[in-house]
Design a protein around this motif. Structure first.
Motif, PDB file in Angstrom:
ATOM      1  N   ASP A 220       8.999 -37.264  60.555  1.00  0.00           N
ATOM      2  CA  ASP A 220       9.354 -36.376  59.447  1.00  0.00           C
ATOM      3  C   ASP A 220      10.847 -36.410  59.162  1.00  0.00           C
ATOM      4  N   LEU A 221      11.648 -36.449  60.226  1.00  0.00           N
ATOM      5  CA  LEU A 221      13.091 -36.508  60.039  1.00  0.00           C
ATOM      6  C   LEU A 221      13.517 -37.836  59.416  1.00  0.00           C
TER       7      LEU A 221
ATOM      8  N   ILE B 268      19.312 -36.773  54.001  1.00  0.00           N
ATOM      9  CA  ILE B 268      19.573 -35.567  54.781  1.00  0.00           C
ATOM     10  C   ILE B 268      19.403 -35.889  56.262  1.00  0.00           C
ATOM     11  N   THR B 269      20.420 -35.672  57.038  1.00  0.00           N
ATOM     12  CA  THR B 269      20.404 -36.063  58.440  1.00  0.00           C
ATOM     13  C   THR B 269      19.571 -35.096  59.278  1.00  0.00           C
TER      14      THR B 269
ATOM     15  N   ALA C  67      10.303 -19.856  59.256  1.00  0.00           N
ATOM     16  CA  ALA C  67      10.577 -21.285  59.105  1.00  0.00           C
ATOM     17  C   ALA C  67      10.708 -21.917  60.492  1.00  0.00           C
ATOM     18  N   GLN C  68      10.191 -23.137  60.626  1.00  0.00           N
ATOM     19  CA  GLN C  68      10.203 -23.786  61.940  1.00  0.00           C
ATOM     20  C   GLN C  68      10.202 -25.296  61.727  1.00  0.00           C
ATOM     21  N   LEU C  69      11.141 -25.977  62.358  1.00  0.00           N
ATOM     22  CA  LEU C  69      11.264 -27.424  62.166  1.00  0.00           C
ATOM     23  C   LEU C  69      10.036 -28.146  62.686  1.00  0.00           C
TER      24      LEU C  69
ATOM     25  N   CYS D 211      12.754 -30.343  53.773  1.00  0.00           N
ATOM     26  CA  CYS D 211      13.945 -30.914  54.400  1.00  0.00           C
ATOM     27  C   CYS D 211      15.158 -29.992  54.278  1.00  0.00           C
ATOM     28  N   THR D 212      15.205 -29.194  53.225  1.00  0.00           N
ATOM     29  CA  THR D 212      16.388 -28.367  52.981  1.00  0.00           C
ATOM     30  C   THR D 212      16.197 -26.899  53.334  1.00  0.00           C
TER      31      THR D 212
END
Length: 588
Positions: A469-470, A479-480, A281-283, A442-443
């Motif tokens: 995206d954020l 979701i912050t 997983a990678q932001l 997002c989660t």
């Protein structure tokens, strides 16, 4: 309605390439470009859901496929189910075929199937003793994000045809094995026909994709679903827990689940084939588009990369540097942007327009043998280079190819950031699992394919930053930024990312596929008990597709290697934890 449909596709172009997306020319307006903007992980387009054989043949072939439901807990991790939630369980859909179960065993399988079906009480019967001494295996194709599955999934689809179904046929036909192989596909919760139902205090049904109701959607819950399914459906159907061996299969996000099912439930899952699975997983995932540039730089496609890069830079110059009305109007007219130049005044609209490309590059769905116009990188680049020679302009060449990819449609391209946010925040985004998958990014996973200014991205450099995206996570789900980052880190802690510590998992990746950058390969992955196959010239789990005479040698060798690994696992002793064939193998 038409506008809402466009916005639906716009955000698929805003989650697009996550994992699959096939076609280069799709009906409707700006579908492909929009899908690239957010990436629908393994974004299974409608074309990918279509069976890969003649429709008449498929109707006959699905006659042996059963569609059933199993009852699942809404929250597997609550010690006391929430009494204030009217629906504490939900019906999860699955598909099954006994096509590769010998006739002497099929009556046993049928009776055990009825005993195992928890969705219809009248079908619950005492278990039936097995009458065969032949090996009994169960192959489970893991469902994932995307549109509804159909019975075709156990006949011919992109999901598990070339590996799971073909191997089952071989084990069934082989005189050496003469095995019974039960085939299953388990649909993922919150997708297809497997949405839980929720009701308010007045008894009125609520949307399952509201922020409050999405809290039960996660890969962790999905894996618990799979464990319960194996325990209550798969094992009773085979009715010999000491003998039946379960192998999970999947490609893309389902490939991640296949591996994690073996990791988390090794007492239930004997082995796993994890195809094109980005387990890390990678932001922020700029490497995706960096890899697209690498694929475009292939000598066989000439100046393709240069035209794309320079063309997007020239469009950016026209839209941002001079802020000239005529320049914006020129771009809006060339690309038939809805609302004309006024649309391109808004900076977020410009980012949406340029950040994921004004044309679609089929990097992860590249099929070297396809015949359709622009269906692969070579065809796309040939068209782009030809258009550049005719028009003498990089920008006009991109506009010409964009129009061709939209089937020469006269409908305008919708570029509306605020409209996209409104759509993604609404119940309408339930369509094809879009809001569900976006919630999971997002989660849990991030996977945001940015195009940063200092990257090798072939599109509008600096126009798709992680901030976009954020912003979607914040505005669509509350979701912050900090929580999104923390969620991605927790996923790595939960499963190990590249350092997954398990045995009997085979990771297979294609070197053209941008998602391979987050998969286990010879550069990433520390477990000596795991095997990895690297398929040169292959795109996103192409070897799981229907077998064709036109498949390249690398694809054919990948399938054979998968068959060998799984057969070795099946022949191992029940307590053998290693992988006798662990290795990093490159196939071409």
């Amino acid at each position: 309605m038409a506008r809402r449909h466009q916005l639906a596709h716009q955000y698929r172009l805003l989650l697009l390439l996550l994992l699959l997306l096939d076609s280069a020319t799709v009906e409707g307006t700006s579908i492909e470009r929009r899908r690239r903007f957010v990436d629908y992980l393994s974004q299974r387009s409608r074309q990918e859901q279509e069976p890969q054989t003649d429709r008449g043949d498929v109707r006959d072939a699905t006659a042996d496929v059963e569609e059933r439901f199993v009852e699942q807990r809404l929250d597997h991790f609550s010690s006391v189910p929430e009494v204030d939630i009217p629906t504490r369980t939900f019906r999860q859909r699955y598909f099954y075929t006994s096509r590769y179960v010998h006739s002497s065993s099929s009556s046993v399988a049928s009776a055990a199937s009825a005993a195992a079906d928890t969705s219809t009480p009248s079908l619950r019967r005492p278990a039936v003793a097995a009458s065969s001494t032949r090996p009994v295996y169960a192959f489970l194709c893991m469902g994932g994000e995307g549109p509804c599955l159909t019975k075709d999934v156990l006949v011919s689809s992109v999901h598990c045809t070339g590996d799971m179904i073909e191997l089952a046929r071989r084990l069934y036909d082989s005189t050496a094995h003469n095995a019974d192989v039960h085939l299953y596909v388990l649909e993922h919760r919150y997708y297809g026909d497997s949405y839980p139902k929720f009701y308010n205090d007045n008894g009125t049904e609520e949307s399952p994709v509201s922020n409050d109701n999405l809290v039960y959607l996660s890969s962790r819950q999905a894996l618990a679903d799979a464990a319960h399914f194996v325990s209550t459906v798969v094992v009773p159907r085979a009715h010999n827990q000491a003998k039946v061996r379960v192998i999970t299969f999947g490609g893309s996000y389902p490939g991640m689940l296949a591996a994690w099912a073996r990791l988390k439930y090794p007492h239930l899952v004997h082995g796993a084939v994890s195809n094109s699975a980005p387990v890390q997983a990678q932001l922020d995932f700029p490497e995706y588009n960096d890899r697209v540039s690498y694929d475009l730089a292939n000598d066989e496609v000439g100046d393709c990369l240069r035209i794309l890069e320079e063309g997007h830079a020239e469009i950016a110059q026209l839209l941002t540097s001079s802020r000239d009305v005529d320049s914006r109007e020129q771009v809006a007219t060339l690309f038939n942007v809805c609302g004309g130049e006024a649309t391109l005044v808004d900076n977020k609209n410009v980012s949406a327009f340029l950040g994921d490309g004004v044309v679609f590059v089929p990097a992860q769905s590249n099929d070297p043998s396809c015949d359709d116009r622009m269906c692969n990188i070579d065809h796309l680049c040939s068209s782009l280079i030809a258009a550049r020679e005719v028009t003498g302009s990089n920008v006009k060449a991109l506009a010409a190819v964009s129009k061709q990819q939209r089937g020469n449609s006269t409908a305008c391209i919708e570029v509306d950031w605020e409209g996209t946010i409104r759509y993604l925040s609404s119940d309408e985004a339930k369509e094809e699992g879009l809001r569900s998958w976006l919630w999971q990014t997002c989660t849990e996973f991030g996977f945001y394919q940015t195009c940063e200014a200092a990257s090798s991205c072939p599109y509008g450099k600096g126009y798709h930053t992680i901030d976009l995206d954020l912003e979607i996570c914040r505005r669509a789900f509350g979701i912050t930024e900090g929580n999104v980052w923390s969620n991605v880190q927790q996923s790595i802690e939960q499963y190990g990312g590249w350092n997954i510590d398990a045995s009997r998992i085979l990771f297979v990746n294609g070197d053209i596929d941008p998602w391979a950058m987050l998969g286990v390969d010879f550069d990433h992955g520390s477990s000596s008990a795991l095997s990895t196959i690297w398929v040169e010239g292959a795109s996103h789990h192409f070897w799981t597709h229907e077998i064709k005479d036109s498949d390249g040698e690398g694809i054919k060798k990948a399938r054979e290697a998968i068959y060998r690994h799984v057969v070795e696992w099946l022949d191992e002793g029940a307590d053998a934890e290693g992988d006798s064939a662990n290795a990093f193998v490159k196939l071409s």
